[in-house]
Motif scaffolding. Sequence first.
Motif, PDB file in Angstrom:
ATOM      1  N   MET A   3       2.243  10.175  -0.378  1.00 56.52           N
ATOM      2  CA  MET A   3       0.906  10.394  -0.942  1.00 56.52           C
ATOM      3  C   MET A   3       0.030   9.223  -0.543  1.00 56.52           C
ATOM      4  O   MET A   3       0.399   8.073  -0.762  1.00 56.52           O
ATOM      5  CB  MET A   3       0.977  10.474  -2.465  1.00 56.52           C
ATOM      6  N   ASN A   4      -1.116   9.512   0.034  1.00 58.91           N
ATOM      7  CA  ASN A   4      -2.061   8.447   0.319  1.00 58.91           C
ATOM      8  C   ASN A   4      -3.227   8.536  -0.657  1.00 58.91           C
ATOM      9  O   ASN A   4      -3.342   9.476  -1.436  1.00 58.91           O
ATOM     10  CB  ASN A   4      -2.528   8.500   1.774  1.00 58.91           C
ATOM     11  N   GLN A   5      -4.084   7.538  -0.623  1.00 61.58           N
ATOM     12  CA  GLN A   5      -5.200   7.482  -1.569  1.00 61.58           C
ATOM     13  C   GLN A   5      -6.156   8.649  -1.397  1.00 61.58           C
ATOM     14  O   GLN A   5      -6.694   9.159  -2.371  1.00 61.58           O
ATOM     15  CB  GLN A   5      -5.948   6.147  -1.414  1.00 61.58           C
ATOM     16  N   ALA A   6      -6.354   9.117  -0.174  1.00 60.81           N
ATOM     17  CA  ALA A   6      -7.269  10.243   0.052  1.00 60.81           C
ATOM     18  C   ALA A   6      -6.745  11.511  -0.611  1.00 60.81           C
ATOM     19  O   ALA A   6      -7.522  12.259  -1.218  1.00 60.81           O
ATOM     20  CB  ALA A   6      -7.476  10.471   1.548  1.00 60.81           C
ATOM     21  N   SER A   7      -5.445  11.757  -0.526  1.00 63.34           N
ATOM     22  CA  SER A   7      -4.902  12.966  -1.148  1.00 63.34           C
ATOM     23  C   SER A   7      -4.959  12.868  -2.667  1.00 63.34           C
ATOM     24  O   SER A   7      -5.166  13.876  -3.351  1.00 63.34           O
ATOM     25  CB  SER A   7      -3.474  13.237  -0.676  1.00 63.34           C
ATOM     26  N   LEU A   8      -4.806  11.680  -3.216  1.00 63.71           N
ATOM     27  CA  LEU A   8      -4.907  11.507  -4.662  1.00 63.71           C
ATOM     28  C   LEU A   8      -6.338  11.695  -5.143  1.00 63.71           C
ATOM     29  O   LEU A   8      -6.576  12.315  -6.185  1.00 63.71           O
ATOM     30  CB  LEU A   8      -4.372  10.133  -5.068  1.00 63.71           C
ATOM     31  N   LYS A   9      -7.301  11.198  -4.377  1.00 60.63           N
ATOM     32  CA  LYS A   9      -8.707  11.408  -4.736  1.00 60.63           C
ATOM     33  C   LYS A   9      -9.072  12.889  -4.635  1.00 60.63           C
ATOM     34  O   LYS A   9      -9.776  13.422  -5.493  1.00 60.63           O
ATOM     35  CB  LYS A   9      -9.623  10.569  -3.841  1.00 60.63           C
ATOM     36  N   LEU A  54       2.707  12.910 -10.535  1.00 62.02           N
ATOM     37  CA  LEU A  54       3.689  12.316  -9.625  1.00 62.02           C
ATOM     38  C   LEU A  54       3.165  10.994  -9.073  1.00 62.02           C
ATOM     39  O   LEU A  54       3.920  10.016  -8.972  1.00 62.02           O
ATOM     40  CB  LEU A  54       4.014  13.281  -8.491  1.00 62.02           C
ATOM     41  N   GLY A  55       1.888  10.953  -8.740  1.00 63.50           N
ATOM     42  CA  GLY A  55       1.297   9.708  -8.261  1.00 63.50           C
ATOM     43  C   GLY A  55       1.341   8.607  -9.304  1.00 63.50           C
ATOM     44  O   GLY A  55       1.563   7.430  -8.988  1.00 63.50           O
ATOM     45  N   THR A  56       1.153   8.975 -10.558  1.00 59.78           N
ATOM     46  CA  THR A  56       1.243   7.985 -11.634  1.00 59.78           C
ATOM     47  C   THR A  56       2.690   7.532 -11.810  1.00 59.78           C
ATOM     48  O   THR A  56       2.958   6.338 -11.972  1.00 59.78           O
ATOM     49  CB  THR A  56       0.710   8.584 -12.957  1.00 59.78           C
ATOM     50  N   TYR A  57       3.622   8.469 -11.748  1.00 53.77           N
ATOM     51  CA  TYR A  57       5.041   8.152 -11.905  1.00 53.77           C
ATOM     52  C   TYR A  57       5.519   7.215 -10.799  1.00 53.77           C
ATOM     53  O   TYR A  57       6.311   6.309 -11.047  1.00 53.77           O
ATOM     54  CB  TYR A  57       5.853   9.447 -11.908  1.00 53.77           C
ATOM     55  N   THR A  58       5.046   7.432  -9.580  1.00 52.85           N
ATOM     56  CA  THR A  58       5.463   6.593  -8.450  1.00 52.85           C
ATOM     57  C   THR A  58       4.559   5.374  -8.277  1.00 52.85           C
ATOM     58  O   THR A  58       4.689   4.652  -7.301  1.00 52.85           O
ATOM     59  CB  THR A  58       5.462   7.412  -7.144  1.00 52.85           C
ATOM     60  N   ARG A  59       3.662   5.181  -9.219  1.00 56.94           N
ATOM     61  CA  ARG A  59       2.748   4.026  -9.258  1.00 56.94           C
ATOM     62  C   ARG A  59       1.755   3.992  -8.093  1.00 56.94           C
ATOM     63  O   ARG A  59       1.277   2.936  -7.696  1.00 56.94           O
ATOM     64  CB  ARG A  59       3.516   2.725  -9.360  1.00 56.94           C
ATOM     65  N   LYS A  60       1.458   5.159  -7.538  1.00 58.12           N
ATOM     66  CA  LYS A  60       0.396   5.257  -6.527  1.00 58.12           C
ATOM     67  C   LYS A  60      -0.962   5.390  -7.217  1.00 58.12           C
ATOM     68  O   LYS A  60      -1.988   5.111  -6.627  1.00 58.12           O
ATOM     69  CB  LYS A  60       0.613   6.471  -5.618  1.00 58.12           C
TER      70      LYS A  60
END
Length: 159
Positions: A4-10, A80-86
């Motif tokens: 996961m990169n920042q663009a996909s999270l945004k 998932l991003g929060t769980y993996t600390r992204k």
Amino acid sequence: MTKMNQASLKLAAVVLIVAVTVVFWWIVGDQTNEAARQLDAEGVELDYAIRPVNLGPAGERIVGVLACIGAIGASGVLVLGTYTRKVAFGWWWILIPLVGVGAIVGWFWRVLTAGEIGANIGLGFAVIYACPLLVVLLTAAAVATRRLQRDRERRNHPS
């Protein structure tokens, strides 16, 4: 699974907010009352604050189900991003009020596009109650954003 990169999270955050707006629009449904529907069937022209786009029952269902899938998928990516600390947990203090804004906007749109005979009194009540709540939610998101910025500045430039 790809990283996961920042663009996909945004993108997931934006999809979540937009999808929740559409989900609430779909769940609330057309707010035209039964008497107005009967008059419309008899050929009486209804009054609209804004004339709705008519997708038909099947079109609305398709859009609503796709929005539900989008909201669930985007939520999953963000959790998932929060769980993996992204995703920093503090971002949820911004995202949750914005999701609330999306829910209110989806509901408000249905009130705004309801067919009526004469004045749409429900619209007046919606403005009275929704606008202050929107201000509170947007202020909460802005305060949380400022707090995250300040915390980031402290970490990057310790005194």
